[in-house]
Motif scaffolding. Sequence first.
Motif, mmCIF file in Angstrom:
data_model
loop_
_atom_site.group_PDB
_atom_site.id
_atom_site.type_symbol
_atom_site.label_atom_id
_atom_site.label_comp_id
_atom_site.label_asym_id
_atom_site.label_seq_id
_atom_site.Cartn_x
_atom_site.Cartn_y
_atom_site.Cartn_z
ATOM 1 N N ARG A 1 11.957 -0.420 43.132
ATOM 2 C CA ARG A 1 12.126 0.180 41.847
ATOM 3 C C ARG A 1 10.642 0.681 41.279
ATOM 4 O O ARG A 1 10.488 1.796 40.702
ATOM 5 C CB ARG A 1 12.511 -0.835 40.965
ATOM 6 N N TYR A 2 9.784 -0.060 41.586
ATOM 7 C CA TYR A 2 8.202 0.289 41.226
ATOM 8 C C TYR A 2 7.840 1.581 41.914
ATOM 9 O O TYR A 2 7.423 2.535 41.342
ATOM 10 C CB TYR A 2 7.117 -0.660 41.521
ATOM 11 N N LEU A 3 8.043 1.603 43.069
ATOM 12 C CA LEU A 3 7.607 2.604 43.899
ATOM 13 C C LEU A 3 8.397 3.932 43.900
ATOM 14 O O LEU A 3 8.199 5.079 43.995
ATOM 15 C CB LEU A 3 7.654 2.314 45.527
ATOM 16 N N SER A 4 9.808 3.986 43.262
ATOM 17 C CA SER A 4 10.612 5.028 43.026
ATOM 18 C C SER A 4 10.348 5.595 41.639
ATOM 19 O O SER A 4 10.331 6.826 41.378
ATOM 20 C CB SER A 4 12.088 4.689 42.714
ATOM 21 N N GLN A 5 9.485 4.944 40.772
ATOM 22 C CA GLN A 5 8.886 5.443 39.389
ATOM 23 C C GLN A 5 7.572 6.169 39.885
ATOM 24 O O GLN A 5 7.401 7.360 39.158
ATOM 25 C CB GLN A 5 8.621 4.420 38.709
ATOM 26 N N ARG A 6 6.679 5.843 40.702
ATOM 27 C CA ARG A 6 5.515 6.501 40.946
ATOM 28 C C ARG A 6 4.951 5.607 42.126
ATOM 29 O O ARG A 6 5.268 4.586 42.311
ATOM 30 C CB ARG A 6 4.511 6.549 39.866
ATOM 31 N N GLU A 7 3.902 6.334 42.820
ATOM 32 C CA GLU A 7 2.901 5.877 43.829
ATOM 33 C C GLU A 7 2.104 4.869 43.533
ATOM 34 O O GLU A 7 1.774 4.770 42.294
ATOM 35 C CB GLU A 7 2.184 6.786 44.456
ATOM 36 N N HIS A 8 2.068 3.678 43.945
ATOM 37 C CA HIS A 8 1.220 2.232 43.477
ATOM 38 C C HIS A 8 0.389 2.049 44.900
ATOM 39 O O HIS A 8 0.571 2.098 46.025
ATOM 40 C CB HIS A 8 2.277 1.185 43.564
#
Length: 152
Positions: free
Chosen positions: A14-21
């Motif tokens: 979910r975090y990675l689908s929102q933006r790159e981390h």
Amino acid sequence: MRQPVLSLKGRALRYLSQREHSRFELRRKLSKYAEEGDDVDALLDFLEKNNWLSQERFAESLVNRKAARFGASRVVAELQSHGVSGEALTEIKAGLTDSETERAVEVWRRKFGTVAEDAAARAKQMRFLLQRGFSQRAARIAMQGNPDDEFE
């Protein structure tokens, strides 16, 4: 109805689908939700192996978001705070330094647009550019106005 509790992998995706981390940032976010027996580093290794988590993509994304508004030193400092280091950081820094003067001129033009008449206004403009992470050299050149105007 309550939403089901996400697994650690589900949260990571979910975090990675929102933006790159960055790996460092994602580890910090996921460790809050890790339960006993969860191995966050193993999950991060799995994500990197499947190319869902990439330091190079993260660094490129951050540079694309920040470079138009900030100088090289500020962008590099943010990359370092996210755990980016080594050869990738050196290459990014070189690229940012090459284009720093043009970016400083554009930031100065958007904010001020006219050459300062008195010392107080010049100091204000210089502080603004330096706080944004631009070098003194780039800030001085930017504060002279548009160099292209002289040739028209």
